[in-house]
Design a protein around this motif. Structure first.
Motif, PDB file in Angstrom:
ATOM      1  N   LEU A 183       0.829  -1.211   0.000  1.00  9.92           N
ATOM      2  CA  LEU A 183       0.000   0.000   0.000  1.00  9.92           C
ATOM      3  C   LEU A 183       0.862   1.259   0.000  1.00  9.92           C
ATOM      4  N   VAL A 184       1.912   1.258   0.810  1.00  7.38           N
ATOM      5  CA  VAL A 184       2.800   2.422   0.860  1.00  7.38           C
ATOM      6  C   VAL A 184       3.449   2.648  -0.506  1.00  7.38           C
ATOM      7  N   ASN A 185       3.896   1.576  -1.131  1.00 12.07           N
ATOM      8  CA  ASN A 185       4.526   1.716  -2.447  1.00 12.07           C
ATOM      9  C   ASN A 185       3.544   2.172  -3.510  1.00 12.07           C
ATOM     10  N   VAL A 186       2.282   1.744  -3.382  1.00 10.67           N
ATOM     11  CA  VAL A 186       1.253   2.216  -4.314  1.00 10.67           C
ATOM     12  C   VAL A 186       1.016   3.714  -4.129  1.00 10.67           C
ATOM     13  N   LEU A 187       0.897   4.146  -2.871  1.00 11.47           N
ATOM     14  CA  LEU A 187       0.629   5.555  -2.594  1.00 11.47           C
ATOM     15  C   LEU A 187       1.781   6.450  -3.031  1.00 11.47           C
ATOM     16  N   PHE A 188       3.006   5.977  -2.836  1.00 15.59           N
ATOM     17  CA  PHE A 188       4.174   6.780  -3.190  1.00 15.59           C
ATOM     18  C   PHE A 188       4.619   6.554  -4.637  1.00 15.59           C
ATOM     19  N   GLN A 189       3.953   5.609  -5.327  1.00 17.64           N
ATOM     20  CA  GLN A 189       4.295   5.281  -6.707  1.00 17.64           C
ATOM     21  C   GLN A 189       5.781   4.952  -6.846  1.00 17.64           C
ATOM     22  N   THR A 190       6.236   4.062  -5.970  1.00 17.57           N
ATOM     23  CA  THR A 190       7.644   3.686  -5.954  1.00 17.57           C
ATOM     24  C   THR A 190       7.852   2.352  -6.663  1.00 17.57           C
ATOM     25  N   GLY A 191       9.106   2.010  -6.898  1.00 17.74           N
ATOM     26  CA  GLY A 191       9.417   0.750  -7.546  1.00 17.74           C
ATOM     27  C   GLY A 191      10.908   0.525  -7.648  1.00 17.74           C
ATOM     28  N   LEU A 192      11.269  -0.668  -8.106  1.00 17.93           N
ATOM     29  CA  LEU A 192      12.669  -1.031  -8.310  1.00 17.93           C
ATOM     30  C   LEU A 192      12.973  -1.070  -9.802  1.00 17.93           C
ATOM     31  N   ARG A 193      14.255  -0.943 -10.131  1.00 17.56           N
ATOM     32  CA  ARG A 193      14.686  -1.017 -11.528  1.00 17.56           C
ATOM     33  C   ARG A 193      14.780  -2.459 -12.010  1.00 17.56           C
ATOM     34  N   ALA A 194      15.037  -3.408 -11.097  1.00 22.18           N
ATOM     35  CA  ALA A 194      15.258  -4.801 -11.463  1.00 22.18           C
ATOM     36  C   ALA A 194      14.915  -5.665 -10.258  1.00 22.18           C
ATOM     37  N   PRO A 195      14.785  -6.980 -10.431  1.00 26.70           N
ATOM     38  CA  PRO A 195      14.464  -7.847  -9.292  1.00 26.70           C
ATOM     39  C   PRO A 195      15.530  -7.756  -8.212  1.00 26.70           C
ATOM     40  N   ALA A 196      15.102  -7.765  -6.959  1.00 25.19           N
ATOM     41  CA  ALA A 196      16.012  -7.781  -5.824  1.00 25.19           C
ATOM     42  C   ALA A 196      16.129  -9.225  -5.349  1.00 25.19           C
ATOM     43  N   SER A 197      17.233  -9.854  -5.659  1.00 25.03           N
ATOM     44  CA  SER A 197      17.416 -11.255  -5.272  1.00 25.03           C
ATOM     45  C   SER A 197      18.846 -11.447  -4.786  1.00 25.03           C
ATOM     46  N   PRO A 198      18.996 -11.917  -3.523  1.00 23.84           N
ATOM     47  CA  PRO A 198      17.927 -12.274  -2.584  1.00 23.84           C
ATOM     48  C   PRO A 198      17.208 -11.035  -2.052  1.00 23.84           C
ATOM     49  N   GLY A 199      16.122 -11.280  -1.286  1.00 25.95           N
ATOM     50  CA  GLY A 199      15.311 -10.176  -0.781  1.00 25.95           C
ATOM     51  C   GLY A 199      15.936  -9.488   0.411  1.00 25.95           C
ATOM     52  N   SER A 200      17.137  -9.007   0.234  1.00 25.07           N
ATOM     53  CA  SER A 200      17.881  -8.299   1.277  1.00 25.07           C
ATOM     54  C   SER A 200      17.638  -6.802   1.149  1.00 25.07           C
ATOM     55  N   ILE A 258      19.803  -4.664   1.369  1.00 20.90           N
ATOM     56  CA  ILE A 258      20.919  -4.153   0.574  1.00 20.90           C
ATOM     57  C   ILE A 258      20.593  -4.253  -0.916  1.00 20.90           C
ATOM     58  N   ALA A 259      20.093  -5.414  -1.338  1.00 23.40           N
ATOM     59  CA  ALA A 259      19.739  -5.599  -2.751  1.00 23.40           C
ATOM     60  C   ALA A 259      18.590  -4.688  -3.141  1.00 23.40           C
ATOM     61  N   ILE A 260      17.622  -4.518  -2.251  1.00 20.89           N
ATOM     62  CA  ILE A 260      16.471  -3.665  -2.548  1.00 20.89           C
ATOM     63  C   ILE A 260      16.900  -2.219  -2.747  1.00 20.89           C
ATOM     64  N   LEU A 261      17.728  -1.700  -1.856  1.00 18.84           N
ATOM     65  CA  LEU A 261      18.181  -0.312  -1.984  1.00 18.84           C
ATOM     66  C   LEU A 261      19.058  -0.135  -3.222  1.00 18.84           C
ATOM     67  N   ALA A 262      19.822  -1.159  -3.573  1.00 21.45           N
ATOM     68  CA  ALA A 262      20.672  -1.057  -4.764  1.00 21.45           C
ATOM     69  C   ALA A 262      19.837  -0.970  -6.036  1.00 21.45           C
ATOM     70  N   MET A 263      18.673  -1.605  -6.045  1.00 16.66           N
ATOM     71  CA  MET A 263      17.821  -1.635  -7.232  1.00 16.66           C
ATOM     72  C   MET A 263      16.726  -0.556  -7.215  1.00 16.66           C
ATOM     73  N   THR A 264      16.635   0.237  -6.146  1.00 18.94           N
ATOM     74  CA  THR A 264      15.581   1.242  -6.027  1.00 18.94           C
ATOM     75  C   THR A 264      15.774   2.381  -7.034  1.00 18.94           C
ATOM     76  N   ALA A 265      14.697   2.787  -7.671  1.00 20.73           N
ATOM     77  CA  ALA A 265      14.746   3.919  -8.600  1.00 20.73           C
ATOM     78  C   ALA A 265      15.086   5.199  -7.842  1.00 20.73           C
ATOM     79  N   PRO A 266      15.765   6.140  -8.474  1.00 22.89           N
ATOM     80  CA  PRO A 266      16.205   7.352  -7.772  1.00 22.89           C
ATOM     81  C   PRO A 266      15.081   8.126  -7.091  1.00 22.89           C
ATOM     82  N   ASP A 267      13.864   8.094  -7.643  1.00 26.07           N
ATOM     83  CA  ASP A 267      12.772   8.860  -7.057  1.00 26.07           C
ATOM     84  C   ASP A 267      11.930   8.051  -6.071  1.00 26.07           C
TER      85      ASP A 267
END
Length: 530
Positions: free
Chosen positions: A319-336, A338-347
């Motif tokens: 829900l938070v990601n829907v409201l903020f319209q956020t997303g990743l550039r690529a799959p975060a694997s594993p679901g760490s 660290i991996a999530i922040l590395a793949m997060t879009a700049p905005d």
């Protein structure tokens, strides 16, 4: 040597697990390519950190290759704005990633020969479609490999000596070419329509604000190890298409968010009792930073009501990601994280970080209420360690194999002298043949088998033994040219089918098996004999 025969599982859940394992087996070995593409996308597309028309591919003209790059640089008026250039981002998502998946899937079915035919067949659906063909690659790669396998069976043993290579090469080439043409005209439109329907369904959920409801299925599916079929079969392909269109995708965050698991483990660390309380802090670190989500599944199974906490936490994050319209550039694997922040879009950093924090908070609060409500009853029963051990066993049964990470949790509650009672590992090394190469094998050939190979490799090094190689592989990639194969107990029969002439060792825990000392002892004996 004797091997403990695992109980043969059955049922729809196991079939879905196997399907999910097959899908993840195609995707997981290629995650480094997804990460490379994600980093290049994050940096160089028009909305990236370092926009670059040469590498990101944006502008006005159609220029290809290094010569095109030189032309673009010469035409640039201010050194930062370049004409249209077919850079790395587009070709990688259109050709490289699907072809890697197809080749891996083909190899899983029929080795290198299957990989070649499956890759050529996939090229047809790639060129015949206007969207990235990840689903097409997952279908055509294994299908092409299976068909050439059946074709080879037709004239197996019937070809005259000296003509084997001619027949093999032309049969594979003709079949692959035919499949590529069929894929271009017939299969690509069907798969494109399927992809469009799935994308429309996801967009419909997003438009109506119903995407958080996906957690109702995803979170229980994770605990039952049924998530791979959804995550790698649907979310990843659709997410990649969204990235091509919008530069990011929320779908990569539905399953990978470590927040729900973190909240559950923190609640057990504070309000739990016995082994669950003692082991939860370490489990939280492994889950949050290492990205190994399966480590919190036994805690959920030991207190089934906490699945509500996982669902609520997951839905909160979505829900938070829907409201903020956020997303990743690529799959975060594993679901760490660290991996999530590395793949997060700049905005998207604010929304992504907030989604993790709030999902962890919600799951923590609900789990805390559940644990506090049952604390008195649990203390009176006085068998919290037994409950968690039983839950670990149930988790491994759900997964269909032993887990080195969960094995460490169980070992924390067992005295050192009782390790053999828990392990129930087979005796080994009855063969007198010398051992020169050792392979650790698991489903994906990564994760647990890599950790086991590292442990044994270090033991061999400390013992001063040379001339022995230790590697890790997926069971589907095993070939019958190794001396010793080490697998978790439930996977040993499959490994024996792939490598019948090798010696096989079954272990329960890749991280601290006593069988490793026996292997080292034999290697020392072998080294002395030489």
């Amino acid at each position: 040597m004797t091997t403990t025969s695992p109980t043969k599982p059955g049922g729809a859940r196991v079939r879905v697990q196997r399907f999910g394992t097959f899908l993840s087996g195609m995707v997981m070995p290629n995650i480094p390519a997804f990460i490379a593409w994600g980093l290049i996308t994050s940096l160089f597309i028009a909305t990236g950190w370092l926009p670059n028309g040469i590498l990101g591919g944006f502008g006005n003209a159609d220029l290809i290759g290094w010569q095109g790059a030189a032309t673009a640089l010469a035409q640039a008026e201010d050194g930062t704005t370049f004409p249209q250039y077919v850079g790395l981002v587009g070709p990688m998502i259109t050709y490289l990633l699907p072809l890697l998946i197809a080749n891996t899937g083909g190899r899983m079915v029929y080795g290198a020969r299957g990989g070649v035919v499956g890759t050529i067949a996939t090229m047809g659906v790639i060129v015949g479609a206007s969207v990235p063909m990840f689903i097409g690659a997952m279908i055509m790669g294994p299908l092409g490999a299976w068909l050439i396998k059946q074709v080879d069976k037709i004239w197996a043993g019937k070809i005259k000596a000296g003509f084997e290579m001619l027949v093999d090469n032309f049969s594979a080439g003709i079949l692959a070419g035919a499949l590529a043409i069929a894929g271009f005209f017939g299969i690509a439109p069907v798969i494109q329509a399927l992809s469009a329907a799935l994308e429309a369904a996801v967009n419909w959920l997003v438009t109506l604000g119903l995407l958080p409801l996906a957690s109702i299925f995803v979170e229980p599916g994770k605990v039952l190890f049924l998530n791979n079929a959804i995550n790698h079969g649907v979310f990843t392909p659709l997410g990649i298409q969204q990235v091509e269109q919008t530069g990011k995708s929320i779908l990569f965050l539905i399953e990978a968010n470590p927040g729900p698991g973190l909240g559950i483990l923190l609640a057990f660390a504070i309000f739990g009792i016995g082994l669950a309380k003692a082991s939860a802090p370490g489990a939280a670190i492994i889950q949050f930073f290492g990205g190994i989500h399966e480590i919190y599944f036994p805690y959920v199974l030991s207190k089934p009501l906490t699945i509500l906490a996982a669902i609520a936490g997951g839905a909160t994050g979505v829900l938070v990601n829907v409201l903020f319209q956020t997303g990743l550039r690529a799959p975060a694997s594993p679901g760490s994280i660290i991996a999530i922040l590395a793949m997060t879009a700049p905005d998207s950093y604010v929304g992504v970080i907030l989604s993790v924090i709030l999902s962890a908070t919600v799951s923590f609060l609900i789990t805390a209420v559940i644990l506090r409500a049952s604390r008195k009853r649990d203390l009176e029963k006085g068998d919290a360690a037994g409950d968690l051990s039983a839950a670990i066993a149930q988790t491994e049964a759900n997964k269909g194999k032993e887990s080195s990470v969960l094995g460490n949790l169980r070992a924390e509650g067992v005295p050192a002298g009782d390790a053999e009672v828990v392990a129930e590992e087979t005796s080994l090394l009855t063969d007198t043949r010398p051992i020169k190469n050792i392979v650790f094998a698991c489903d994906a050939g990564m994760g647990s088998s890599a950790m086991g190979a590292s442990v044994l490799r270090n033991k061999i090094k400390k013992a001063g033994i040379d001339g022995v190689t230790v590697v890790n592989k997926a069971i589907a990639s095993l070939e019958d040219d190794v001396d010793l194969v080490i697998t978790q107990r439930e996977l040993t029969p499959r490994a024996q089918q792939r490598t019948p002439s090798a010696e096989h060792v079954s272990v329960d825990n890749f991280m601290n098996s006593p069988r490793y000392d026996e292997v080292v002892a034999k290697l020392k004996e072998q080294s002395g004999a030489e």
